[in-house]
Design an enzyme around this catalytic site. Structure first.
Site, PDB file in Angstrom:
ATOM      1  N   LYS A 145     -16.914   6.941 -20.120  1.00 38.63           N
ATOM      2  CA  LYS A 145     -18.199   7.569 -19.763  1.00 38.63           C
ATOM      3  C   LYS A 145     -18.145   9.068 -20.042  1.00 38.63           C
ATOM      4  O   LYS A 145     -18.736   9.874 -19.315  1.00 38.63           O
ATOM      5  CB  LYS A 145     -18.550   7.301 -18.290  1.00 38.63           C
ATOM      6  CG  LYS A 145     -18.534   5.809 -17.964  1.00 38.63           C
ATOM      7  CD  LYS A 145     -19.174   5.500 -16.637  1.00 38.63           C
ATOM      8  CE  LYS A 145     -19.035   4.006 -16.338  1.00 38.63           C
ATOM      9  NZ  LYS A 145     -19.627   3.612 -15.071  1.00 38.63           N
ATOM     10  N   GLY A 162      20.994   2.311  18.184  1.00 41.77           N
ATOM     11  CA  GLY A 162      20.357   2.544  19.472  1.00 41.77           C
ATOM     12  C   GLY A 162      19.251   3.565  19.329  1.00 41.77           C
ATOM     13  O   GLY A 162      19.070   4.154  18.242  1.00 41.77           O
ATOM     14  N   SER A 207      18.725   2.845  13.152  1.00 40.39           N
ATOM     15  CA  SER A 207      18.595   1.536  12.478  1.00 40.39           C
ATOM     16  C   SER A 207      17.868   0.512  13.351  1.00 40.39           C
ATOM     17  O   SER A 207      18.481  -0.412  13.851  1.00 40.39           O
ATOM     18  CB  SER A 207      19.960   1.025  12.029  1.00 40.39           C
ATOM     19  OG  SER A 207      20.915   1.072  13.067  1.00 40.39           O
ATOM     20  N   HIS A 238     -10.553  -4.822  -7.919  1.00 37.42           N
ATOM     21  CA  HIS A 238     -10.565  -4.586  -6.479  1.00 37.42           C
ATOM     22  C   HIS A 238      -9.217  -4.922  -5.849  1.00 37.42           C
ATOM     23  O   HIS A 238      -8.482  -5.753  -6.348  1.00 37.42           O
ATOM     24  CB  HIS A 238     -11.660  -5.421  -5.824  1.00 37.42           C
ATOM     25  CG  HIS A 238     -13.024  -5.074  -6.320  1.00 37.42           C
ATOM     26  ND1 HIS A 238     -13.663  -3.909  -5.977  1.00 37.42           N
ATOM     27  CD2 HIS A 238     -13.845  -5.723  -7.164  1.00 37.42           C
ATOM     28  CE1 HIS A 238     -14.836  -3.863  -6.579  1.00 37.42           C
ATOM     29  NE2 HIS A 238     -14.981  -4.951  -7.316  1.00 37.42           N
TER      30      HIS A 238
END
Lengths: 628, 341
Positions: free
Chosen positions: A158, A460, A534, A106
């Site tokens: 399986k 900016g 950035s 899990h």
């Protein structure tokens, strides 16, 4: 019983394979291990009897023996029918001895899986033939890959429940191969099995005549794991100084990789001191040579200062030595990782190293491998981080050497092991380690150009005017006969970064690459003008740290969001607002304004021309360029 | 040192340079030529060399990382191997920690003889601790049952000794292949103050990077032999020629059948029932503990080679002979919570 024969048989020897099994309870993982243990006859009669009793009480297989109960050892696990912790199982055949790390599947047990994978050479990844490749299959594969496992068995389990159908098997294998292409596995071997009935586990099944490959155990017995560590370069972490009396001073430790012989020259990585190996001491006599994995005690020709935590190598094959590096980090504690907080690190035998995670560059979604922006790492999350240590430490990238490229993070107050790391690359080399000297240095190149190299970093919001201003600055510098280059976000994406998308994680990588390119260009003596949103301080600081302090000039192009939205030169804000773009800076992703930029450009009252002129003034003031 | 509840045997430190095996060949190499090269270790097959090296690494780690370690010495085959490997780990220095035997006073007599001989032969420091209070209260495995006896005379006694000497790390010879809850055990098993083991509060162990940091009162149990199997142990004993208690070898011994197990009549305290008559049978033991709780097996294995050959064809686990594990469901897990090894 002829005793000679017994001794011979034992001495003929076998090697050991450590592997991990991945898959959830439903995939039949514990059943497979139980089957391997049972069919290779390491389950004793009394244990089988106990198993029959337990199957009646907790079992999920009706009247059949439930092999899963062989391996789920804790009471809570048996009651809840889940695996909580890593269990280690052992079985042996005539050819090999095996150690199996059985780990829970899990997502909330990612740390346990990582623990089991850390020492494994191979992973068996189970897939339920009825369900095919699932999210968890991808998670398990990614964690195995991250922890350095290079060999995978894809056990399509399986297979009985899909009537041993070849097409079904082929489709699952195809799906998986397509997914696993980028994970760096050396081998992926698919095998159709039924753990419950034993098909292709120990023996070839006659129900899958279409399958020509080996059965699982045959493959595990024969796969070549001729350990990669033997071929690697020599590394010896000093574990303990053996000093029983004044006449003996030996350095005890286990050879992490490669080999060493008496008489060989070695270097102490951190100090750079060199000497030769005098003797390789064991109680069974001196050895001519010690190989990877051997626990020995080394004596040296010269008395040089060496202690626990030092890493010995050959002088021409030195490890990295630095106090800053980038690393993948798996967080293992309920209290999240806080960037900037101090922790205790252990790297190799170097314990008690004060260190901190200076930046989380991105978090990795373990299910999709997508890079996400992150401010913290919670339990079971994996991130890519910058790490700083109080002292320079010696290491190799984890990809190159699992023993010398790994570290753990310990909480200073609780002493819990809170994180495990895999080093990717150094961020800065320690100053006392000589690098390849370049005959023509940065300063010579710059002097020729009559300028000081630097990185001018415009940051900016989108639409703030960065590129416009940067472009004018570039033209002005060109006019002044300066040697410049302009790196712009859009342009970079056409070439170097064209494999990156616009997810936050990819943006982080975008900036990392730009930073490295800018640094190289600055090394060439250029004035490098960069124009990138950035949004995170961490990435800007990462680039800042790549070069000398005076060589990074951060310019904050400060335009209010409303103004940017109104300008919207590329129509991106309207798309973001209508939900067509996710994680758009300023809309649904943060922008961290620079705290101390070298220059703060407020754009509202001035023209781009005026703003660019102001930047040039700054460059003149800093003697980057000379005014005319 | 003579505080309540303990008897201390401190054998003198016989060999300044540590234990050397009795095998003449190796000893001679050591004495004659310092720079000689051994071929001996290469006789160990790869998987045993690897296990030995791993155990040595763990032992050195503990000595480097803890203030006051001790090695639990139970006299059995696992302890014999653990001690043998430990001496290798620190050669040529002597063993940098003492041995501790928690004596329930119900061990086979041959075990006690072997214990004292071993300490003398190897020149190692041995501490023997008995839970005096338990002894005074007459706790014994026959009248009180194995559960109470084990808790008082083994688990409580161990905790007493660790507290008394302020040991912060204790080596044990337990292996992961022994039992299901052991399979989940860490190599460095963390015990909070009071020696409590909580399987949910264990530190993740990745690579070979152990976390040896402790707070006041916390301790560590160290299972340096975690990844050995019973077969590995015997193969190693055979190849390294390690002395073990003679009870592991088949011999005619007086036994009775009790609770479905074959119990050796080691002394009068066993108190034979009216329907019990000791008979001489060719038996040996796969595991050793308190003699009334240790079931023997019929065997003709009189040499180590025989035992290894027998192991290859064994059909029942070694713990089957141990009566204490079947006290109740999840028996071992419960004992470990209480502080058992």
């Amino acid at each position: 019983m002829p005793s000679k024969a017994t001794i011979d048989r034992v001495q003929a020897g076998k090697d050991q394979l450590q592997f991990i099994t991945c898959g959830s309870v439903d995939d039949g993982k514990s059943t497979l291990i139980g089957r391997l243990l049972h069919d290779s006859k390491v389950i004793y009669e009394d244990q089988l009897a106990a198993l029959a009793r337990d199957s009646a009480k907790h079992g999920t297989t009706g009247n059949d023996v439930d092999f899963a109960l062989l391996v789920d050892g804790l009471e809570a696990e048996r009651e809840q029918g889940i695996t909580i912790d890593v269990a280690y199982r052992f079985f042996t055949t005539l050819r090999r001895s095996f150690m199996v790390a059985d780990t829970p599947g899990h997502e909330q047990y990612t740390r346990n899986m990582a623990t089991g994978a850390s020492n494994a050479q191979l992973a068996i990844i189970l897939i339920d033939a009825r369900k095919g490749v699932l999210v968890q299959t991808k998670r398990h594969s990614f964690i195995c890959s991250l922890l350095g496992i290079r060999h995978v068995v894809l056990a399509v389990n399986k297979i009985d429940l899909v009537k041993y159908n070849k097409e079904r098997f082929d489709r699952i294998v195809g799906d998986y191969m397509a997914f696993a292409a980028g994970l760096g596995f050396t081998s992926v071997v698919p095998i159709p099995i039924s753990a419950r009935y034993g098909d292709n586990v120990i023996n070839q099944s006659d129900k899958t005549k279409w399958y020509q490959g080996p059965c699982l155990l045959d493959y595990l017995e024969s796969i070549d794991i001729q350990s990669d560590v033997a071929r690697q370069v020599f590394r010896f972490p000093v574990q303990w100084v053996n000093r029983p009396n004044l006449d003996f001073r030996g350095y005890a430790g286990s050879v992490a990789s490669g080999s060493i012989s008496a008489g060989d020259e070695i270097v102490v990585a951190a100090s750079g001191r060199t000497t030769r190996v005098k003797r390789i001491v064991t109680q069974d006599g001196n050895l001519p040579r010690a190989d990877a994995g051997d626990a020995v005690t080394i004596t040296l020709e010269d008395e040089i200062d060496i202690g626990r935590g030092d890493l010995l190598a050959r002088p021409n094959e030195r490890p990295e030595v630095t106090d800053q590096f980038a690393a993948h980090l798996i967080w293992m504690d309920n209290d999240p990782l806080v960037a900037g907080r101090n922790y205790i690190l252990r790297i190799g035998t170097r314990t008690g190293v004060a260190g901190s995670i200076t930046a989380i560059k991105h978090r990795i979604d373990v299910n999709t491998r997508e890079h996400l922006a992150a401010r913290k790492l919670s339990l079971n999350e994996i991130g890519f981080c910058n790490v700083a240590t109080a002292l320079p430490v010696a290491f190799d990238p984890y990809e190159v050497n699992r023993k010398t490229g790994s570290f753990i993070v310990i909480d200073r107050f609780t002493n819990r092991t809170v994180g495990a790391g895999m080093i990717a690359f150094p961020l800065r080399r320690a100053t006392n380690i000589a690098r390849q000297p370049l005959s023509v240095g940065k300063s010579e190149r710059a002097a020729l150009k009559n300028q000081k190299p630097c990185i001018i970093w415009f940051t900016g919001l989108s639409g703030a005017g960065k590129s416009t201003i940067a472009n004018i600055v570039d033209q002005k510098l060109f006019a002044m006969s300066c040697h410049t280059i302009l790196l712009d976000g859009d342009n970079m994406r056409h070439g170097l970064n064209r494999d990156l998308g616009f997810s936050e994680a990819d943006r982080v990588e975008n900036i990392r690459r730009v930073g490295e390119v800018a640094k190289l260009m600055a090394d060439g003596g250029l004035i490098v003008i960069c124009s990138f949103i950035s949004p995170y301080r961490a990435e800007r600081d990462m680039v800042r740290n790549l070069v000398a302090r005076e060589e990074f000039i951060e310019i904050f192009v400060d335009t209010p969001l409303e103004e940017c939205v109104q300008r919207d030169p590329k129509g991106l804000y309207s798309k973001a607002k209508s939900g067509k773009i996710k994680n758009f800076t300023g809309i649904d992703a943060p922008y961290e304004i620079p705290m101390r930029p070298e220059f703060h450009l407020r754009t509202m009252d001035q023209t781009p021309e005026q703003l660019a002129e102001a930047v040039i003034d700054v460059l003149k003031a800093r003697a980057i360029v000379h005014g005319h | 040192m003579q505080q309540s509840g303990c008897r201390v045997v401190r054998s003198c430190l016989l060999l300044r340079q540590g234990y050397r095996p009795k095998r003449k060949r190796c000893a001679k190499w050591h004495l004659t030529n310092n720079n000689s090269v051994s071929k001996k270790n290469h006789m160990l097959p790869k998987h045993l060399r690897r296990l030995e090296a791993e155990s040595i690494e763990i032992m050195r780690e503990v000595v480097a990382g803890f203030k006051n370690p001790v090695m639990l010495y139970s006299i059995g085959k696992d302890s014999s191997v653990m001690l043998h490997v430990a001496i290798k780990a620190f050669y040529p220095a002597k063993l940098p920690f003492p041995l501790l035997h928690v004596d329930t006073t119900w061990k086979f007599r041959e075990m006690i003889t072997f214990r004292d001989e071993t300490a003398k032969r190897l020149g190692v420091e041995l501490i023997v601790h008995v839970n005096k209070e338990g002894l005074e209260r007459g706790i014994n495995p026959i009248d009180c049952g194995s559960a109470l006896h084990t808790r008082v005379m083994k688990t409580d006694a161990l905790k007493q000794a660790l507290d008394l000497y302020q040991f912060d790390a204790a080596f044990g010879g337990a292996r992961r292949d022994e039992e299901k809850s052991r399979a989940k055990e860490r190599i460095l098993s963390f015990r909070s103050a009071g020696h409590v083991w909580d399987p949910r509060n264990q530190r993740p162990e990745l690579w070979n990077l152990f976390n040896t940091q402790l707070l006041q009162g916390e301790t560590m149990r160290v299972f340096a032999m975690s990844n050995w199997t019973e077969l590995d142990i015997w193969e190693y004993i055979m190849l390294e020629k390690i002395p073990v208690v003679p009870l592991y070898f088949a011999k005619q011994r007086p036994v009775v059948r009790r609770s479905g197990a074959t119990i050796m009549v080691d002394d009068k305290r066993l108190r034979l029932q009216s329907n019990e008559t000791p008979e001489m049978r060719m038996i040996r033991f796969r595991t050793l503990g308190c003699y009334p709780l240790s079931g023997a097996i019929d065997s003709d294995a009189t040499t180590i080679e025989d035992i290894v050959a027998e192991m290859h064809t064994a059909t029942v686990s070694e713990r089957q002979g141990r009566l204490i594990d079947t006290d109740e469901a999840a028996s071992m897990e419960k004992k470990k919570w209480e502080g058992y090894f």
